[in-house]
Enzyme design. Structure first.
Site, PDB file in Angstrom:
ATOM      1  N   ALA A  73     -16.962  61.924   9.815  1.00  0.00           N
ATOM      2  CA  ALA A  73     -18.300  62.400  10.161  1.00  0.00           C
ATOM      3  C   ALA A  73     -19.192  61.255  10.621  1.00  0.00           C
ATOM      4  O   ALA A  73     -18.952  60.083  10.314  1.00  0.00           O
ATOM      5  CB  ALA A  73     -18.927  63.093   8.950  1.00  0.00           C
ATOM      6  N   GLY A 116     -13.461  63.473   7.644  1.00  0.00           N
ATOM      7  CA  GLY A 116     -13.464  64.733   8.375  1.00  0.00           C
ATOM      8  C   GLY A 116     -12.368  64.822   9.422  1.00  0.00           C
ATOM      9  O   GLY A 116     -11.917  65.916   9.755  1.00  0.00           O
ATOM     10  N   GLU A 119      -9.313  65.840   7.492  1.00  0.00           N
ATOM     11  CA  GLU A 119      -9.484  67.251   7.137  1.00  0.00           C
ATOM     12  C   GLU A 119      -9.261  68.156   8.344  1.00  0.00           C
ATOM     13  O   GLU A 119      -8.712  69.263   8.210  1.00  0.00           O
ATOM     14  CB  GLU A 119     -10.870  67.464   6.532  1.00  0.00           C
ATOM     15  N   GLU A 139     -14.191  59.273   1.280  1.00  0.00           N
ATOM     16  CA  GLU A 139     -15.564  59.730   1.059  1.00  0.00           C
ATOM     17  C   GLU A 139     -16.190  59.194  -0.221  1.00  0.00           C
ATOM     18  O   GLU A 139     -17.411  58.998  -0.290  1.00  0.00           O
ATOM     19  CB  GLU A 139     -15.621  61.264   1.043  1.00  0.00           C
TER      20      GLU A 139
END
Length: 265
Positions: A73, A116, A119, A139
């Site tokens: 992100a 992200g 993911e 994270e």
């Protein structure tokens, strides 16, 4: 394969549509293909475009630049997020949309797939990793947890113990280890990546599209329920498949020793 011109209404991604294959290229190499809000919105729109195109049989997601699939992100946007924003669908909702996508999805990881980005790859049906691939969920270094499906999909793919190790330590693994533990389906050297993607895509686009959708549904929805209920779900999905024209065509083509011409009905 015949290739159309890339769509020109996107800024953060690039689209190339080949015969039966929709290539979605994350195109912000200057920031390691970081996933900001604009990028996520464009991916969402592209998914709708691919879903509505009856010629598309497979969706391939890859990163531009050769250094990153997607490095996670946008940290500046993440810094500004408020607690209740975690409750909106956001990135988690988008990745669920990819997981439930009615067509085959393939992530091509050549470079970093972190946070992200990791993911995003896990939301796809198949993951192909190169010798340059790097997977990780770091994270916790930012004081947050993986919030786009990472805590759930990683554990289901590689087991709870290995998932906790990766999440709690922030350890980054290479493509070879990812393939060994089940995070990646295939591991190849970078120079072989294109041919491997073409090989896998060529196999999946030949399948009956309704059968593909039903098989994905049965696997995903049956995974976390008791076996007897899951088997009934499989049986009902098979009943739907048996009633399609594609089933008639597929079986007849086998009997007549020819290639099936599926019509998605």
């Amino acid at each position: 394969m015949n290739t159309t011109e890339p769509s020109n209404h996107y800024e953060c991604i690039e689209i190339k549509i080949e015969k039966g294959i929709f290539r979605l290229i994350i195109n912000r190499p200057e920031v390691r293909n970081a996933l900001d809000n604009n990028m996520l919105a464009e991916i969402d729109t592209a998914l709708d475009e691919a879903k509505q195109n009856d010629e598309v049989k497979a969706l391939i997601i890859e990163g531009a630049g050769g250094k990153s699939f997607a490095a996670g992100a946008d940290i500046k946007q993440l810094h500004a997020r408020k607690p209740l924003e975690a409750l909106i669908p956001g990135m988690q909702g988008l990745y669920s949309k990819i997981e439930n996508f009615p067509k085959v999805t393939i992530a091509v990881v050549n470079g970093y797939a972190l946070g992200g980005g990791c993911e995003l790859a896990m939301a796809c049906d198949i993951r192909i990793a190169s010798n340059k691939a790097k997977f990780g969920l770091p994270e916790l270094n930012l004081g947050i947890i993986p919030g786009a499906g990472g805590t759930q999909r990683l554990a289901r793919l590689i087991g709870k113990s290995r998932a906790l190790d990766m999440i709690l330590t922030g350890r980054i693994i290479d493509g070879e280890e990812a393939e060994r533990i089940g995070l990646a389906n295939y591991y190849v050297h970078e120079e072989e990546l294109h041919s491997k993607v073409a090989e896998i895509a060529a196999k999946v686009i030949k399948k009956g599209p309704i059968a593909v959708q039903l098989a994905k549904y049965a696997v995903h929805k049956g995974f976390d329920i008791d076996t007897d209920t899951a088997l009934w779900l499989e049986k009902l999905s098979q009943a739907v498949a048996l009633g399609t024209e594609d089933k008639q065509e597929g079986t007849l083509a086998f009997i007549e020793k020819r290639k099936a011409n599926f019509k998605n009905r």
